[in-house]
Scaffold this motif. Structure first.
Motif, PDB file in Angstrom:
ATOM      1  N   GLY A 132       0.483  -1.284  -0.085  1.00  0.00           N
ATOM      2  CA  GLY A 132       0.362   0.186  -0.266  1.00  0.00           C
ATOM      3  C   GLY A 132       0.675   1.337  -0.285  1.00  0.00           C
ATOM      4  N   TRP A 133       2.074   0.927  -0.042  1.00  0.00           N
ATOM      5  CA  TRP A 133       2.734   2.380   0.681  1.00  0.00           C
ATOM      6  C   TRP A 133       3.480   2.882  -0.683  1.00  0.00           C
ATOM      7  N   ARG A 134       3.125   2.664  -1.815  1.00  0.00           N
ATOM      8  CA  ARG A 134       3.095   2.453  -3.472  1.00  0.00           C
ATOM      9  C   ARG A 134       2.280   3.675  -3.618  1.00  0.00           C
ATOM     10  N   TYR A 135       0.532   3.115  -3.159  1.00  0.00           N
ATOM     11  CA  TYR A 135      -0.086   3.914  -3.308  1.00  0.00           C
ATOM     12  C   TYR A 135      -0.679   5.587  -2.927  1.00  0.00           C
ATOM     13  N   TYR A 136       0.105   5.249  -1.727  1.00  0.00           N
ATOM     14  CA  TYR A 136       0.584   6.873  -0.461  1.00  0.00           C
ATOM     15  C   TYR A 136       1.736   7.613  -1.227  1.00  0.00           C
ATOM     16  N   LEU A 137       2.675   6.974  -1.511  1.00  0.00           N
ATOM     17  CA  LEU A 137       3.799   7.594  -2.062  1.00  0.00           C
ATOM     18  C   LEU A 137       3.121   8.268  -3.397  1.00  0.00           C
ATOM     19  N   ALA A 138       2.700   7.693  -4.512  1.00  0.00           N
ATOM     20  CA  ALA A 138       2.079   7.749  -5.212  1.00  0.00           C
ATOM     21  C   ALA A 138       1.087   9.233  -5.523  1.00  0.00           C
ATOM     22  N   GLY A 139       0.564   9.941  -4.465  1.00  0.00           N
ATOM     23  CA  GLY A 139      -0.473  10.269  -3.951  1.00  0.00           C
ATOM     24  C   GLY A 139       0.340  11.261  -3.402  1.00  0.00           C
ATOM     25  N   GLY A 140       1.175  11.612  -2.588  1.00  0.00           N
ATOM     26  CA  GLY A 140       2.308  12.147  -2.311  1.00  0.00           C
ATOM     27  C   GLY A 140       2.527  13.224  -3.532  1.00  0.00           C
ATOM     28  N   ILE A 141       3.384  12.445  -4.145  1.00  0.00           N
ATOM     29  CA  ILE A 141       3.822  13.037  -5.398  1.00  0.00           C
ATOM     30  C   ILE A 141       3.589  13.425  -6.476  1.00  0.00           C
ATOM     31  N   CYS A 142       1.667  13.033  -6.507  1.00  0.00           N
ATOM     32  CA  CYS A 142       0.685  13.915  -7.119  1.00  0.00           C
ATOM     33  C   CYS A 142       0.270  15.251  -6.466  1.00  0.00           C
ATOM     34  N   ALA A 143       0.709  15.090  -5.337  1.00  0.00           N
ATOM     35  CA  ALA A 143      -0.286  16.541  -4.433  1.00  0.00           C
ATOM     36  C   ALA A 143       1.038  17.168  -4.716  1.00  0.00           C
ATOM     37  N   CYS A 144       1.938  16.981  -4.347  1.00  0.00           N
ATOM     38  CA  CYS A 144       3.485  17.917  -4.938  1.00  0.00           C
ATOM     39  C   CYS A 144       3.394  18.590  -6.396  1.00  0.00           C
ATOM     40  N   THR A 145       2.688  17.930  -6.514  1.00  0.00           N
ATOM     41  CA  THR A 145       3.371  18.300  -8.239  1.00  0.00           C
ATOM     42  C   THR A 145       2.081  19.263  -8.645  1.00  0.00           C
ATOM     43  N   SER A 146       0.938  18.402  -8.516  1.00  0.00           N
ATOM     44  CA  SER A 146       0.000  19.439  -8.531  1.00  0.00           C
ATOM     45  C   SER A 146      -0.032  21.450  -7.938  1.00  0.00           C
ATOM     46  N   HIS A 147       0.508  20.965  -6.546  1.00  0.00           N
ATOM     47  CA  HIS A 147       0.629  22.300  -5.604  1.00  0.00           C
ATOM     48  C   HIS A 147       2.111  23.130  -6.384  1.00  0.00           C
ATOM     49  N   ALA A 148       3.222  22.837  -6.795  1.00  0.00           N
ATOM     50  CA  ALA A 148       4.446  23.391  -7.512  1.00  0.00           C
ATOM     51  C   ALA A 148       3.693  24.039  -8.954  1.00  0.00           C
ATOM     52  N   ILE A 149       2.722  23.825  -9.415  1.00  0.00           N
ATOM     53  CA  ILE A 149       1.781  23.642 -10.653  1.00  0.00           C
ATOM     54  C   ILE A 149       0.539  25.388 -10.999  1.00  0.00           C
ATOM     55  N   ALA A 150       0.110  24.354  -9.364  1.00  0.00           N
ATOM     56  CA  ALA A 150      -1.009  25.691  -9.412  1.00  0.00           C
ATOM     57  C   ALA A 150      -0.859  26.680  -8.369  1.00  0.00           C
ATOM     58  N   THR A 151      -0.109  26.667  -7.067  1.00  0.00           N
ATOM     59  CA  THR A 151       0.525  27.858  -6.161  1.00  0.00           C
ATOM     60  C   THR A 151       1.446  29.231  -7.323  1.00  0.00           C
ATOM     61  N   PRO A 152       2.273  29.270  -8.627  1.00  0.00           N
ATOM     62  CA  PRO A 152       2.839  29.962  -8.620  1.00  0.00           C
ATOM     63  C   PRO A 152       1.411  31.086  -9.475  1.00  0.00           C
ATOM     64  N   ILE A 153       0.953  29.554 -10.101  1.00  0.00           N
ATOM     65  CA  ILE A 153       0.030  30.570 -10.798  1.00  0.00           C
ATOM     66  C   ILE A 153      -1.054  31.477  -9.986  1.00  0.00           C
ATOM     67  N   ASP A 154      -2.077  31.119  -9.261  1.00  0.00           N
ATOM     68  CA  ASP A 154      -3.089  31.614  -8.210  1.00  0.00           C
ATOM     69  C   ASP A 154      -1.856  32.799  -7.007  1.00  0.00           C
ATOM     70  N   VAL A 155      -0.470  32.766  -7.315  1.00  0.00           N
ATOM     71  CA  VAL A 155       0.373  33.935  -6.179  1.00  0.00           C
ATOM     72  C   VAL A 155       0.206  35.391  -7.548  1.00  0.00           C
ATOM     73  N   VAL A 156       0.296  34.566  -9.126  1.00  0.00           N
ATOM     74  CA  VAL A 156       0.362  35.806  -9.733  1.00  0.00           C
ATOM     75  C   VAL A 156      -1.406  36.521 -10.295  1.00  0.00           C
ATOM     76  N   LYS A 157      -2.125  35.648  -9.956  1.00  0.00           N
ATOM     77  CA  LYS A 157      -3.461  35.864 -10.112  1.00  0.00           C
ATOM     78  C   LYS A 157      -4.022  36.786  -8.915  1.00  0.00           C
ATOM     79  N   THR A 158      -3.893  36.337  -7.589  1.00  0.00           N
ATOM     80  CA  THR A 158      -3.708  37.648  -6.170  1.00  0.00           C
ATOM     81  C   THR A 158      -2.760  38.774  -5.950  1.00  0.00           C
ATOM     82  N   ARG A 159      -2.018  38.924  -7.105  1.00  0.00           N
ATOM     83  CA  ARG A 159      -1.047  40.559  -6.930  1.00  0.00           C
ATOM     84  C   ARG A 159      -1.487  41.234  -7.821  1.00  0.00           C
ATOM     85  N   GLN A 160      -2.269  40.482  -9.016  1.00  0.00           N
ATOM     86  CA  GLN A 160      -3.130  41.022 -10.318  1.00  0.00           C
ATOM     87  C   GLN A 160      -3.814  42.002  -9.286  1.00  0.00           C
ATOM     88  N   GLN A 161      -4.904  41.239  -8.520  1.00  0.00           N
ATOM     89  CA  GLN A 161      -6.208  41.937  -8.187  1.00  0.00           C
ATOM     90  C   GLN A 161      -6.337  43.152  -7.109  1.00  0.00           C
TER      91      GLN A 161
END
Length: 85
Positions: A55-84
Protein backbone atom coordinates in the motif's frame (compact mmCIF):
# COMPACT_ATOMS: atom_id res chain seq x y z
CA UNK A 1 6.78 43.48 39.33
CA UNK A 2 9.16 40.67 38.50
CA UNK A 3 12.19 41.04 36.27
CA UNK A 4 10.81 38.54 33.74
CA UNK A 5 7.84 40.76 32.95
CA UNK A 6 9.85 43.87 32.09
CA UNK A 7 9.69 44.95 28.44
CA UNK A 8 13.47 44.71 28.04
CA UNK A 9 13.63 41.10 29.24
CA UNK A 10 10.65 40.12 27.10
CA UNK A 11 12.20 41.77 24.04
CA UNK A 12 15.53 40.02 24.63
CA UNK A 13 13.74 36.71 25.18
CA UNK A 14 11.77 37.14 21.98
CA UNK A 15 14.91 38.11 20.07
CA UNK A 16 16.69 35.04 21.40
CA UNK A 17 13.76 32.80 20.47
CA UNK A 18 13.55 34.16 16.94
CA UNK A 19 17.27 34.63 16.29
CA UNK A 20 18.20 32.79 13.17
CA UNK A 21 21.34 31.11 12.05
CA UNK A 22 23.30 32.09 9.00
CA UNK A 23 20.39 31.06 6.79
CA UNK A 24 17.94 33.39 8.60
CA UNK A 25 15.57 30.65 9.82
CA UNK A 26 14.46 31.29 13.40
CA UNK A 27 14.65 28.73 16.17
CA UNK A 28 10.85 28.64 16.37
CA UNK A 29 10.62 27.96 12.63
CA UNK A 30 13.24 25.22 12.87
CA UNK A 31 11.27 23.51 15.63
CA UNK A 32 8.06 23.82 13.62
CA UNK A 33 9.71 22.32 10.55
CA UNK A 34 11.19 19.45 12.56
CA UNK A 35 7.83 18.73 14.22
CA UNK A 36 6.05 18.76 10.85
CA UNK A 37 8.56 16.38 9.28
CA UNK A 38 8.43 14.08 12.31
CA UNK A 39 4.64 14.00 12.26
CA UNK A 40 4.60 13.33 8.52
CA UNK A 41 7.02 10.41 8.87
CA UNK A 42 5.06 9.03 11.84
CA UNK A 43 1.81 9.09 9.87
CA UNK A 44 3.49 7.57 6.83
CA UNK A 45 5.01 4.80 8.97
CA UNK A 46 1.62 4.07 10.56
CA UNK A 47 -0.04 3.89 7.15
CA UNK A 48 2.61 1.46 5.93
CA UNK A 49 2.39 -0.66 9.08
CA UNK A 50 -1.41 -0.86 9.27
CA UNK A 51 -2.12 -0.62 5.53
CA UNK A 52 -2.35 -3.43 3.01
CA UNK A 53 0.77 -5.10 1.67
CA UNK A 54 2.31 -2.86 -0.97
CA UNK A 55 0.00 0.00 0.00
CA UNK A 56 2.94 2.32 0.49
CA UNK A 57 3.14 2.70 -3.29
CA UNK A 58 -0.30 4.34 -3.32
CA UNK A 59 0.64 6.69 -0.48
CA UNK A 60 3.86 7.64 -2.24
CA UNK A 61 2.07 8.16 -5.57
CA UNK A 62 -0.54 10.35 -3.87
CA UNK A 63 2.17 12.43 -2.21
CA UNK A 64 4.02 12.92 -5.48
CA UNK A 65 0.80 13.93 -7.25
CA UNK A 66 -0.07 16.40 -4.48
CA UNK A 67 3.41 17.96 -4.64
CA UNK A 68 3.22 18.26 -8.40
CA UNK A 69 -0.25 19.82 -8.43
CA UNK A 70 0.71 22.33 -5.73
CA UNK A 71 3.95 23.20 -7.51
CA UNK A 72 1.99 24.01 -10.66
CA UNK A 73 -1.05 25.72 -9.14
CA UNK A 74 0.52 27.86 -6.41
CA UNK A 75 2.63 30.14 -8.64
CA UNK A 76 -0.39 30.73 -10.87
CA UNK A 77 -2.55 31.64 -7.87
CA UNK A 78 0.13 34.00 -6.56
CA UNK A 79 0.27 35.84 -9.90
CA UNK A 80 -3.54 36.09 -10.06
CA UNK A 81 -3.74 37.39 -6.50
CA UNK A 82 -1.05 40.01 -7.08
CA UNK A 83 -2.82 41.22 -10.21
CA UNK A 84 -6.02 41.72 -8.21
CA UNK A 85 -4.28 43.90 -5.62
Amino acid sequence: SSASSSPVVRAEGQAAATAGGEDGISVKDRLTIMASISATWAIFAALIYFGPAGGWRYYLAGGICACTSHAIATPIDVVKTRQQV
